[in-house]
Motif scaffolding. Structure first.
Motif, mmCIF file in Angstrom:
data_model
loop_
_atom_site.group_PDB
_atom_site.id
_atom_site.type_symbol
_atom_site.label_atom_id
_atom_site.label_comp_id
_atom_site.label_asym_id
_atom_site.label_seq_id
_atom_site.Cartn_x
_atom_site.Cartn_y
_atom_site.Cartn_z
ATOM 1 N N TYR A 152 0.953 -1.168 0.045
ATOM 2 C CA TYR A 152 -0.088 0.113 -0.028
ATOM 3 C C TYR A 152 0.951 1.379 0.255
ATOM 4 O O TYR A 152 0.467 2.350 -0.542
ATOM 5 C CB TYR A 152 -0.886 -0.097 1.084
ATOM 6 N N ASP A 156 1.954 1.697 -3.550
ATOM 7 C CA ASP A 156 0.601 2.237 -4.386
ATOM 8 C C ASP A 156 0.778 3.673 -3.963
ATOM 9 O O ASP A 156 0.365 4.273 -5.132
ATOM 10 C CB ASP A 156 -0.453 1.297 -3.966
ATOM 11 N N SER A 157 0.783 4.113 -3.062
ATOM 12 C CA SER A 157 0.439 5.584 -2.712
ATOM 13 C C SER A 157 1.652 6.385 -3.515
ATOM 14 O O SER A 157 1.501 7.408 -3.813
ATOM 15 C CB SER A 157 0.766 5.524 -0.999
ATOM 16 N N LYS A 178 2.725 5.714 -6.190
ATOM 17 C CA LYS A 178 2.239 5.896 -7.641
ATOM 18 C C LYS A 178 1.338 7.010 -7.781
ATOM 19 O O LYS A 178 1.303 7.594 -8.639
ATOM 20 C CB LYS A 178 1.705 4.523 -8.158
ATOM 21 N N VAL A 179 0.510 6.975 -6.893
ATOM 22 C CA VAL A 179 -0.608 8.117 -6.576
ATOM 23 C C VAL A 179 0.011 9.468 -6.365
ATOM 24 O O VAL A 179 -0.417 10.159 -7.139
ATOM 25 C CB VAL A 179 -1.688 7.767 -5.402
ATOM 26 N N ARG A 180 1.118 9.491 -5.610
ATOM 27 C CA ARG A 180 1.737 10.741 -5.577
ATOM 28 C C ARG A 180 2.463 11.393 -6.507
ATOM 29 O O ARG A 180 2.929 12.499 -6.576
ATOM 30 C CB ARG A 180 2.320 10.760 -3.967
ATOM 31 N N PRO A 185 2.667 10.243 -10.021
ATOM 32 C CA PRO A 185 2.170 9.160 -11.187
ATOM 33 C C PRO A 185 3.166 9.524 -12.186
ATOM 34 O O PRO A 185 3.425 8.370 -13.109
ATOM 35 C CB PRO A 185 0.775 9.916 -11.423
#
Ligand SMILES: [Zn+2]
Length: 256
Positions: A107, A110-111, A113-115, A117
């Motif tokens: 996770y 994944d985070s 990747k979100v922050r 991109p």
């Protein structure tokens, strides 16, 4: 012979010390040891330079410590004070053959990747860093010939990772260590753990709680990190702590 060196790159809580705009006496202190960048450490081991966390002060920390190479980054969790410097890994990424190995829980990666991109776009712009995500669960893992043990601790409701390397343990942002994880803290020589302030906090150990962990783990020596201005002046705190317990400070080096 202990050949490995840990350097405290930063020992402050999320706002660092001094806190901008604060008139708290610790923020106004002239003592260098009261100036704390966001928490992170550098591990210099045989054939591997590893940084644990990559916060907003990463670039300055690397310049200050004159770090020529970074071979991998271990993340404890995804809060900004621990990952906001990820774009600044570029000078080290350019020196590598491939992407920068980054280790963390699923996770957390994944985070990232979100922050960030654009780091993961298929046709990313030239100059963007490259990251090779490595998912860590509960088991030991090896990197560059060294074995690391992840320690899963609670940061409020969040699960964050501490790391054991040989007989040294680094845990930050914890508010509780689950009973089953104490097994991984047996026979620790150096325990590094967070101690925010005197008053209880919902997601970080207070001084008293951190001292209780030290009491339970019984390391030869302990260092506190992720410190807020409310814990007090470095020099005054050093006088009241048990003999084998110290406040860490930025630039402090520990052999392990
Ligand atoms: Zn933090």
């Amino acid at each position: 012979m202990k050949n490995n060196t840990l350097t405290f790159l930063g020992t402050g809580t999320s706002q660092g010390i001094p806190v901008p705009g604060s008139s708290h006496p610790v923020s106004l202190s002239e003592n260098k040891k009261d100036k704390r960048l966001r928490s992170s450490v550098l591990l210099e081991m045989d054939n591997a330079n590893i940084v644990i966390d990559c916060g907003p002060d990463f670039r300055y920390q690397m310049l200050r410590e004159k770090v020529n190479d970074v071979d991998g980054i271990f993340l404890t969790h995804e809060h900004s004070d621990h990952i906001a410097g990820m774009d600044d890994i570029r000078p080290y990424y350019f020196k590598l053959d491939g992407d920068m190995p980054v280790f963390g829980q699923q996770y957390v990666l994944d985070s990232v990747k979100v922050r960030f991109p654009y780091i993961f776009f298929q046709n990313k712009y030239p100059g963007a860093p490259g990251i090779e995500p490595n998912i860590i669960c509960n088991d030991d893992f090896t990197f560059k010939g060294h074995t690391f043990t992840p320690i899963k601790v609670d940061h409020g409701k969040l699960k964050v990772l501490g790391y054991r390397i040989n007989d040294l343990v680094y845990i930050t942002d914890a508010s509780n260590i689950p009973e089953d994880q104490y097994e991984k803290l047996k026979n620790v020589d150096t325990l590094i753990i967070n101690a925010l302030r005197h008053e209880v906090h919902h997601s970080h150990f207070s001084l008293k709680e951190a001292l209780e962990v030290v009491e339970k783990v019984k390391p030869n020596k302990a260092y506190f990190t992720h410190i807020s201005q409310h814990l007090g002046f470095h020099n005054q705190m050093e006088k009241i702590l048990p003999k084998n317990v110290h406040l860490a400070f930025d630039t402090l080096k520990v052999k392990f």
